[in-house]
Design an enzyme around this catalytic site. Structure first.
Site, short mmCIF file in Angstrom:
data_model
loop_
_atom_site.label_atom_id
_atom_site.label_comp_id
_atom_site.label_asym_id
_atom_site.label_seq_id
_atom_site.Cartn_x
_atom_site.Cartn_y
_atom_site.Cartn_z
N ALA A 65 0.84 -1.20 0.00
CA ALA A 65 0.00 0.00 0.00
C ALA A 65 0.88 1.24 0.00
O ALA A 65 2.04 1.20 0.42
CB ALA A 65 -0.92 0.00 1.22
N ASP A 66 0.30 2.33 -0.46
CA ASP A 66 0.95 3.62 -0.36
C ASP A 66 -0.12 4.66 -0.10
O ASP A 66 -1.16 4.66 -0.77
CB ASP A 66 1.74 3.96 -1.63
CG ASP A 66 2.65 5.14 -1.38
OD1 ASP A 66 3.70 4.93 -0.73
OD2 ASP A 66 2.31 6.26 -1.79
N THR A 67 0.14 5.53 0.86
CA THR A 67 -0.82 6.55 1.25
C THR A 67 -0.22 7.92 1.06
O THR A 67 0.96 8.14 1.38
CB THR A 67 -1.21 6.38 2.74
OG1 THR A 67 -1.77 5.07 2.92
CG2 THR A 67 -2.25 7.42 3.17
N GLY A 102 -3.43 3.74 -2.26
CA GLY A 102 -3.47 2.71 -3.29
C GLY A 102 -3.05 1.39 -2.65
O GLY A 102 -2.14 1.36 -1.82
#
Length: 183
Positions: A65-67, A102
């Site tokens: 994930a990437d925030t 994402g």
């Protein structure tokens, strides 16, 4: 077996609280925005790159994930120092912004990429509040220079969307896809 492609303590806490067992296999990728890359495209690309940067064994599901925090299409990364944290918080003061995560889940033969968006509204902040929060150290490793689950909780007027997305992992979205992949 779920493999978390992250060293994020917040993602680990969310998975643990949800009762999901996992092992950690953190990727080593360059997290740099490309020129003109929109916030959503940025987090989706990084989530996929992270998921594919680690080895996978049969029967494993990799979660990456990437925030990021987006304010008027500008990405607010982790602050460089206290002055940068105050600058970001000043932008967010009295305003709405989006937190975009994402996610990429992959198995040996399948891949799912998805995202969550949560709108967050800050109360107006005084210069004293900005300085005190920035000097607390809490903003320093957080996108957008704040932690909704920490001291910044008193600054948040409302959110629209998944709370856990703002912390760093949209758990219900992840679980929805995990159930499908585990069949």
């Amino acid at each position: 077996m779920l493999v978390l492609a992250s060293n994020s303590p917040r993602r680990q806490e969310i998975l643990t609280a949800a009762g999901i067992s996992y092992v950690i296999r953190a990727p080593n990728i360059v997290e740099e925005r490309r020129p003109g890359e929109r916030p959503l495209d940025y987090v989706l690309r990084l989530a996929e790159e992270k998921a594919f940067a680690i080895p996978i064994a049969p029967g494993e599901i990799v979660l990456a994930a990437d925030t990021t925090v987006a304010f008027q299409e500008h990405i607010l990364e982790k602050p460089r120092d206290q002055a940068d944290a105050r600058r970001m918080l000043r932008l967010l003061s009295g305003q709405e912004h989006e937190v975009i995560t994402g996610i990429c889940l992959r198995t040996a033969d399948a891949k799912v990429i998805d995202f969550a968006v949560t709108r967050v509204r800050f109360l107006p902040l005084t210069e004293q509040e900005l300085a005190a929060y920035a000097s607390s150290g809490e903003p320093m490793d957080k996108a957008g220079a704040y932690a909704i689950q920490g001291q910044a909780s008193k600054f948040i007027d409302r959110i629209e969307g998944c709370y856990f997305n703002v912390v760093g992992l949209p758990m219900s979205l992840v679980y929805f896809h995990l159930k499908k992949l585990a069949k």
